[in-house]
Design an enzyme around this catalytic site. Structure first.
Site, PDB file in Angstrom:
ATOM      1  CD1 TRP A   1      -0.739   5.847  -0.836  1.00 34.45           C
ATOM      2  CD2 TRP A   1      -1.787   3.997  -1.535  1.00 34.45           C
ATOM      3  NE1 TRP A   1       0.064   5.234  -1.770  1.00 34.45           N
ATOM      4  CE2 TRP A   1      -0.553   4.107  -2.210  1.00 34.45           C
ATOM      5  CE3 TRP A   1      -2.616   2.926  -1.825  1.00 34.45           C
ATOM      6  CZ2 TRP A   1      -0.144   3.159  -3.165  1.00 34.45           C
ATOM      7  CZ3 TRP A   1      -2.216   1.991  -2.760  1.00 34.45           C
ATOM      8  CH2 TRP A   1      -0.989   2.112  -3.419  1.00 34.45           C
ATOM      9  CG  ASP A   2      -5.804   9.729   2.797  1.00 31.53           C
ATOM     10  OD1 ASP A   2      -5.611   8.898   3.694  1.00 31.53           O
ATOM     11  OD2 ASP A   2      -5.343  10.886   2.829  1.00 31.53           O
ATOM     12  CB  ALA A   3      -9.088   8.139  -2.824  1.00 30.28           C
TER      13      ALA A   3
END
Lengths: 411, 411
Positions: B166-168
């Site tokens: 999700w961060d990526a």
């Protein structure tokens, strides 16, 4: 949905996740994205998940806000139409997004003869052009051997990810690349061919996150650590009512709040002497993770999820409940129309369901409701008339000759 | 690295994965990204993974190609410098990327008083502003209950992803959003505030991939199916030499090639009658996955990885070996300087290792070697002089007053 990319038109010849997600990301920001498919539907027209009647939720999910044109791509007349769409004149036109083979009539050089400032984004598998998909790349990057229950350094029991993360990252990367190339064209007049190998997306991210350097510099590989958060503190706990929560203490403040809110700060402090660590340091919290969890676990076992929520809400504790897909849809306000991200949209042949727009909120552009996915060939006539300027008579003839068709409902 | 975004300058006040990845993605396309940090280093300055000497590979990985300025952000003089950088005049300036609190001196309205066409990208946690990180969102979207060994429909034994997916995705989405806003500003002169909640990135993707619709329309949730590829055929196999491979047959052609290459086509055909399925259909291959695997498994067990490779290479079979991180680094040409994505870069205090550039290859921009991450405050003087036009004397005074510092090596 918003309109920040109004004026851009992207012609998409694509299938599966990465490239269609790229097109959809741009469509959800107001670009006119025209997806072309064979008359019988493309490779992913019936892709799972499907409804009980066999209609593809996959298609509905990854083609939102696009227009669809159905063309016999094997006929010279059909190929001519597609090339005409891709290379249509006008400042915002001339952008082609694909993950198809790019030889012959859809080759970059061929298309450039008709529009020399064409921007072509080609999402490929491996850098050498050989095929690779999310699943055959994910197994190559090492992560499945460190996912799931701890099993030391053994390369056994690989656990695949379920989210096609590489596809998702690649799709958005391709959209970013198209916008970078469009900026370049606007400034210089120059178009270009852009290649984005899915493999490079995956290997680059593994490098960015330090996995490559760890092997090369530390001479060792990251080992499996179960559900623990590597390098700081994060652990899952079961509650009294058999729910699970995940609790994170990456920053010092998150750690202090966790200590204070649970009232276990003093107990946790004794771990410092026990293990010779400084729990103010995130790395030391990782080293002491089992001891920390041993102290915290009874606290969670003694409380229901609702009690945990009441205790943590409004504090600086970073945590969240595990949810099933159903719990996500039925109990989480963030996945509901209470969140302006979502609207209820009626998808013909499928029904009404919660549909997300773009997660980006632009203050200069009002957020508008997401648009549904088209039926196959829903915009065939509209696109031929509007973009290629064909007359009703010409379109009628193309339909008679079965060069174009739609709208259709593929099951 | 390339230079396609030359002329853009982004000031980054950020930590952890998503926002720094956004800045790095833009830096790797030639934007001038200036990251500011407190003099002692930001929240993620020492983040794991680290070298044996305690130097952060995380910092080195997610700040490549940026410039770094170290400023006492608590002093009015330091705050004035940061605000000056963010709102510096010039067409490509005036872009601020952050995941910090945006109240007070770093508030959008405050900054806009100095530059009214400011673009500010704010990566937040939840849409309501409360904190959420990749790990507390991933548990909320349902995936951990369907990851790992099959366990029917029970919501037990959650398995977290290891990749902060999700961060990526959010990092690249933020970069796409900045480029969309910069296009808008170029066309209209208008800046804006852009909010990107990490939670919305996750929930939107779950909607895009059909998980939300499945619950709402089919009244059921996706169940765990182990390492099988949902909706088509994909399975892992062990080879004679105890390696694992993953084999995929999403398209009909991939399936036909698998049948032909293994010579098991006739046997596999009998499954159609056995289970009443049509294996030319991807969904039916999913339904018959166990029977298909039962037929294929002995074929793989009888062959070494090298033999499997020899048999499949050059065919249309879609497959790949599972690799550990070490195998990825030591045996996979795609993760080596044989792939122009990677170069060996020397990172001061850390050493030389394989560093990836941007996975995007632009034909109009020569690919150049990736640039390393800066030391903390490595460009303090350069940035103050070049962007803010400060004299050597002024900079010397700021250093004396400990308003700025660097370069430093934080351990």
């Amino acid at each position: 949905m918003n309109k920040i990319l109004a004026g851009l038109r992207i012609v998409e010849g694509a299938a599966f996740v990465a490239a269609p997600l790229c097109g959809m990301s741009l469509a959800q920001q107001g670009a006119d994205v025209i997806r072309f498919d064979p008359i019988e539907g493309g490779l992913d027209a019936r892709r799972w998940p499907v409804t009980r009647e066999g209609r593809s939720l996959y298609w509905a999910g990854l083609n939102k806000g696009k227009r669809s044109i159905a063309v016999n791509t094997r006929s010279p007349e059909g190929q001519e139409l597609i090339c005409g769409l891709i290379t249509a004149p006008g400042e915002g036109n001339g952008i082609y997004l694909t993950n198809f083979p790019t030889s012959g009539w859809l080759g970059y050089d061929t298309l450039c003869k008709r529009r020399d400032d064409l921007i072509m984004m080609n999402v490929t598998g491996n850098p050498d052009g050989s095929s690779a998909v999310d699943y055959t790349l994910n197994c190559a990057v090492g992560l499945p051997f460190v996912t799931g229950p701890e099993h030391g350094g053994q390369a056994v029991n690989p656990v695949n990810h379920v989210l096609p993360a590489w596809d998702a990252i690649a799709g958005v990367t391709a959209a970013m690349g198209i916008l970078a190339a469009e900026r370049h064209r606007r400034l210089t007049g120059q178009g270009q061919y852009i290649k984005l190998p899915l493999a490079d997306v995956a290997f680059a991210m593994m490098g960015n996150l330090g996995y490559v350097a760890e092997v090369q510099l530390n001479g060792e590989e990251r080992r499996s650590c179960g559900n623990y958060l590597y390098g700081a503190y994060g652990c899952e706990f079961e509650t009294r009512d058999t729910r699970y929560v995940y609790v994170v203490a990456i920053t010092k403040r998150q750690w202090q709040e966790l200590c204070e809110t649970t009232g276990l700060g003093e107990k946790l402090e004794t771990i410092e002497q026990l293990l010779g660590v400084d729990l103010a340091k995130e790395g030391d919290r990782f080293k002491a993770r089992e001891a920390i969890s041993a102290v915290l676990r009874p606290w969670f076992r003694a409380r229901s999820l609702a009690e945990v929520r009441r205790t943590f809400d409004g504090t600086g504790v970073c945590w969240g409940p595990y949810q099933t897909f159903r719990q996500m849809v039925e109990q989480d306000a963030r996945c509901s129309v209470q969140n302006p991200l979502f609207s209820h949209i009626d998808q013909p042949g499928i029904g009404s369901f919660l549909v997300p727009g773009s997660p980006l909120q632009f203050s200069a552009e009002v957020r508008v409701a997401p648009r549904r996915a088209p039926l196959l060939g829903e915009h065939t006539d509209q696109v031929l008339s509007e973009v290629l300027g064909l007359s009703e008579g010409q379109i009628g003839k193309l339909r008679e000759q079965k060069v174009v068709a739609g709208p259709m409902d593929f099951r």
